[in-house]
Design a protein around this motif. Structure first.
Motif, PDB file in Angstrom:
ATOM      1  N   ASP A  45       0.829  -1.210   0.000  1.00 29.82           N
ATOM      2  CA  ASP A  45       0.000   0.000   0.000  1.00 29.82           C
ATOM      3  C   ASP A  45       0.862   1.259   0.000  1.00 29.82           C
ATOM      4  O   ASP A  45       0.572   2.233   0.685  1.00 29.82           O
ATOM      5  CB  ASP A  45      -0.975   0.015   1.172  1.00 29.82           C
ATOM      6  CG  ASP A  45      -0.272  -0.028   2.530  1.00 29.82           C
ATOM      7  OD1 ASP A  45       0.945  -0.295   2.552  1.00 29.82           O
ATOM      8  OD2 ASP A  45      -0.934   0.200   3.548  1.00 29.82           O
ATOM      9  N   TYR A  78      -8.698  -5.984  -3.040  1.00 29.32           N
ATOM     10  CA  TYR A  78      -8.222  -6.207  -1.680  1.00 29.32           C
ATOM     11  C   TYR A  78      -6.771  -5.744  -1.642  1.00 29.32           C
ATOM     12  O   TYR A  78      -6.013  -5.984  -2.574  1.00 29.32           O
ATOM     13  CB  TYR A  78      -8.316  -7.681  -1.303  1.00 29.32           C
ATOM     14  CG  TYR A  78      -9.716  -8.256  -1.406  1.00 29.32           C
ATOM     15  CD1 TYR A  78     -10.484  -8.463  -0.276  1.00 29.32           C
ATOM     16  CD2 TYR A  78     -10.256  -8.592  -2.650  1.00 29.32           C
ATOM     17  CE1 TYR A  78     -11.773  -8.996  -0.363  1.00 29.32           C
ATOM     18  CE2 TYR A  78     -11.540  -9.109  -2.760  1.00 29.32           C
ATOM     19  CZ  TYR A  78     -12.291  -9.309  -1.617  1.00 29.32           C
ATOM     20  OH  TYR A  78     -13.561  -9.822  -1.720  1.00 29.32           O
ATOM     21  N   THR A  85      -1.802  -5.231   3.576  1.00 26.85           N
ATOM     22  CA  THR A  85      -1.071  -4.176   4.256  1.00 26.85           C
ATOM     23  C   THR A  85      -0.548  -4.648   5.603  1.00 26.85           C
ATOM     24  O   THR A  85      -1.123  -5.566   6.214  1.00 26.85           O
ATOM     25  CB  THR A  85      -1.968  -2.934   4.456  1.00 26.85           C
ATOM     26  OG1 THR A  85      -1.236  -1.922   5.162  1.00 26.85           O
ATOM     27  CG2 THR A  85      -3.234  -3.283   5.240  1.00 26.85           C
ATOM     28  N   THR A 137      -5.923  -2.214   9.422  1.00 22.35           N
ATOM     29  CA  THR A 137      -6.824  -2.536   8.317  1.00 22.35           C
ATOM     30  C   THR A 137      -8.165  -1.826   8.419  1.00 22.35           C
ATOM     31  O   THR A 137      -8.925  -1.794   7.454  1.00 22.35           O
ATOM     32  CB  THR A 137      -7.070  -4.047   8.248  1.00 22.35           C
ATOM     33  OG1 THR A 137      -7.634  -4.492   9.490  1.00 22.35           O
ATOM     34  CG2 THR A 137      -5.769  -4.788   7.987  1.00 22.35           C
ATOM     35  N   ASN A 138      -8.477  -1.260   9.568  1.00 25.29           N
ATOM     36  CA  ASN A 138      -9.788  -0.632   9.742  1.00 25.29           C
ATOM     37  C   ASN A 138      -9.778   0.865   9.453  1.00 25.29           C
ATOM     38  O   ASN A 138     -10.799   1.537   9.607  1.00 25.29           O
ATOM     39  CB  ASN A 138     -10.327  -0.891  11.154  1.00 25.29           C
ATOM     40  CG  ASN A 138      -9.372  -0.401  12.238  1.00 25.29           C
ATOM     41  OD1 ASN A 138      -8.230  -0.077  11.952  1.00 25.29           O
ATOM     42  ND2 ASN A 138      -9.843  -0.363  13.474  1.00 25.29           N
ATOM     43  N   ARG A 180     -10.826  -3.179   0.049  1.00 26.78           N
ATOM     44  CA  ARG A 180     -10.792  -3.737   1.390  1.00 26.78           C
ATOM     45  C   ARG A 180      -9.344  -3.973   1.785  1.00 26.78           C
ATOM     46  O   ARG A 180      -8.592  -4.637   1.055  1.00 26.78           O
ATOM     47  CB  ARG A 180     -11.567  -5.049   1.453  1.00 26.78           C
ATOM     48  CG  ARG A 180     -11.567  -5.644   2.861  1.00 26.78           C
ATOM     49  CD  ARG A 180     -12.393  -6.906   2.954  1.00 26.78           C
ATOM     50  NE  ARG A 180     -12.335  -7.443   4.310  1.00 26.78           N
ATOM     51  CZ  ARG A 180     -12.874  -8.595   4.691  1.00 26.78           C
ATOM     52  NH1 ARG A 180     -13.524  -9.331   3.803  1.00 26.78           N
ATOM     53  NH2 ARG A 180     -12.768  -9.014   5.930  1.00 26.78           N
ATOM     54  N   PHE A 181      -8.938  -3.449   2.917  1.00 22.04           N
ATOM     55  CA  PHE A 181      -7.569  -3.582   3.378  1.00 22.04           C
ATOM     56  C   PHE A 181      -7.493  -4.732   4.378  1.00 22.04           C
ATOM     57  O   PHE A 181      -8.254  -4.785   5.346  1.00 22.04           O
ATOM     58  CB  PHE A 181      -7.086  -2.262   3.993  1.00 22.04           C
ATOM     59  CG  PHE A 181      -6.918  -1.186   2.956  1.00 22.04           C
ATOM     60  CD1 PHE A 181      -5.671  -0.902   2.426  1.00 22.04           C
ATOM     61  CD2 PHE A 181      -8.020  -0.485   2.477  1.00 22.04           C
ATOM     62  CE1 PHE A 181      -5.522   0.064   1.439  1.00 22.04           C
ATOM     63  CE2 PHE A 181      -7.878   0.487   1.496  1.00 22.04           C
ATOM     64  CZ  PHE A 181      -6.630   0.758   0.971  1.00 22.04           C
ATOM     65  N   ILE A 182      -6.580  -5.658   4.108  1.00 21.10           N
ATOM     66  CA  ILE A 182      -6.495  -6.883   4.894  1.00 21.10           C
ATOM     67  C   ILE A 182      -5.061  -7.144   5.340  1.00 21.10           C
ATOM     68  O   ILE A 182      -4.109  -6.668   4.731  1.00 21.10           O
ATOM     69  CB  ILE A 182      -7.022  -8.099   4.099  1.00 21.10           C
ATOM     70  CG1 ILE A 182      -6.200  -8.304   2.825  1.00 21.10           C
ATOM     71  CG2 ILE A 182      -8.507  -7.927   3.768  1.00 21.10           C
ATOM     72  CD1 ILE A 182      -6.560  -9.582   2.051  1.00 21.10           C
ATOM     73  N   SER A 183      -4.929  -7.909   6.386  1.00 23.06           N
ATOM     74  CA  SER A 183      -3.619  -8.324   6.884  1.00 23.06           C
ATOM     75  C   SER A 183      -3.310  -9.729   6.400  1.00 23.06           C
ATOM     76  O   SER A 183      -4.186 -10.435   5.865  1.00 23.06           O
ATOM     77  CB  SER A 183      -3.599  -8.287   8.417  1.00 23.06           C
ATOM     78  OG  SER A 183      -4.574  -9.176   8.943  1.00 23.06           O
TER      79      SER A 183
END
Length: 300
Positions: A9, A27, A30, A34-35, A53-56
């Motif tokens: 990101d 998606y 990152t 993520t929130n 959507r940002f995800i781990s």
């Protein structure tokens, strides 16, 4: 809609995520929170939420199967990042690399099966992150995608159509030539701007002329040895045009050095250095910049 995973990101990753999310399910992998909402900003226009959507990493297994994985991490991060996402590839997942400098293509080709296509996307879009959640789109530029293995070469038109929401995107049958041309721009701008802590436009000053000419002469010699025809005058013209178009921007390498992050110097001047050894071509000017940037505490 296509399911696309963007790995990284940084500025380019967020810019591409913004445009691709207009047509696809995007998606973004990152290491940050993520929130938190990420935003795209352009000049004086109001900021827009990036609809991705940002995800781990530990959330990857819970996501749908990805049709495309777009890797926008830096050159030296590609191998480790790929190892993290490799378990989540399907037998038909498309991989797209996008980074400055050279390297990584041959290594990844050897890890893919014949039904997985490998592409490279080069872009001259300009942007920077004003903070970790906002990307500023500061410059127009073309994006070009090309195939790096036989399946990708066969399906390049389909992939270009899938990613058509990226501004000014077109396909090429010779991505190696385009990558080398982009490498010339990177070599002319990134190390010198980082070493002297100047904006891109300042590199047009006469004091930098001879160094830029010598750096690109060495790079042209390597390109010729690889069977590519890129005249020095063309390389210089393109580099100085980019300096003018991005005159008020700081290069990514300058930002990395200032913020004490590793740089991509080994994929730029380091690549010319290594290829010089392969082809027995002297590259003292690229070697000099490689050593000077590596001597800084912020690089690896």
């Amino acid at each position: 809609m296509t399911n696309i995973l963007v790995v990284g990101d940084g500025a380019i990753g967020l810019l591409l995520s913004h445009f691709l999310s207009n047509q696809h399910n995007v998606y973004v992998l990152t290491r940050k929170a993520t929130n938190n909402t990420r935003f795209y900003s352009r000049k004086n226009s109001a900021s827009q939420k990036i609809n991705a959507r940002f995800i781990s990493l530990n959330q990857l297994a819970a996501q749908p199967k990805f049709d495309v994985i777009l890797m926008t991490v830096k050159a030296f991060q590609v191998q480790s990042a790929f190892e993290q996402v490799k378990p989540y590839l399907t037998e038909h997942t498309n991989i797209v690399l996008s980074h400055n400098g050279m390297g990584n293509v041959e290594e990844l080709k050897s890890e893919l099966i014949p039904s997985q296509a490998l592409y490279f996307l080069t872009t001259s879009m300009a942007g920077f992150k004003s903070n970790q959640y906002i990307v500023q789109h500061t410059g127009e530029g073309q994006s070009v995608i090309g195939g790096c293995n036989s399946l990708a070469l066969k399906n390049i038109s389909t992939m270009a159509n899938t990613l058509k929401s990226i501004p000014k995107l077109h396909a090429t049958s010779n991505i190696q030539q385009l990558r080398f041309e982009k490498l010339f721009v990177n070599i002319a701008i990134n190390p010198l701007s980082a070493l002297h802590n100047v904006k891109n436009g300042q590199l047009r000053d006469p004091q930098y002329n001879s160094m830029i000419i010598n750096l690109l002469t060495e790079a042209c010699n390597i390109a010729k040895a690889q069977g590519l025809n890129i005249p020095l005058i063309n390389a210089l013209t393109t580099a100085y045009n980019v300096m003018e178009l991005t005159a008020q921007n700081y290069s990514s390498m300058q930002q990395d050095v200032i913020n004490e992050r590793p740089t991509e110097i080994t994929a730029m001047c380091g690549y010319i250095n290594e290829q010089g050894k392969v082809y027995n071509i002297k590259t003292p000017y690229n070697n000099q910049l490689l050593a000077k940037i590596q001597a800084k505490k912020s690089v690896v």
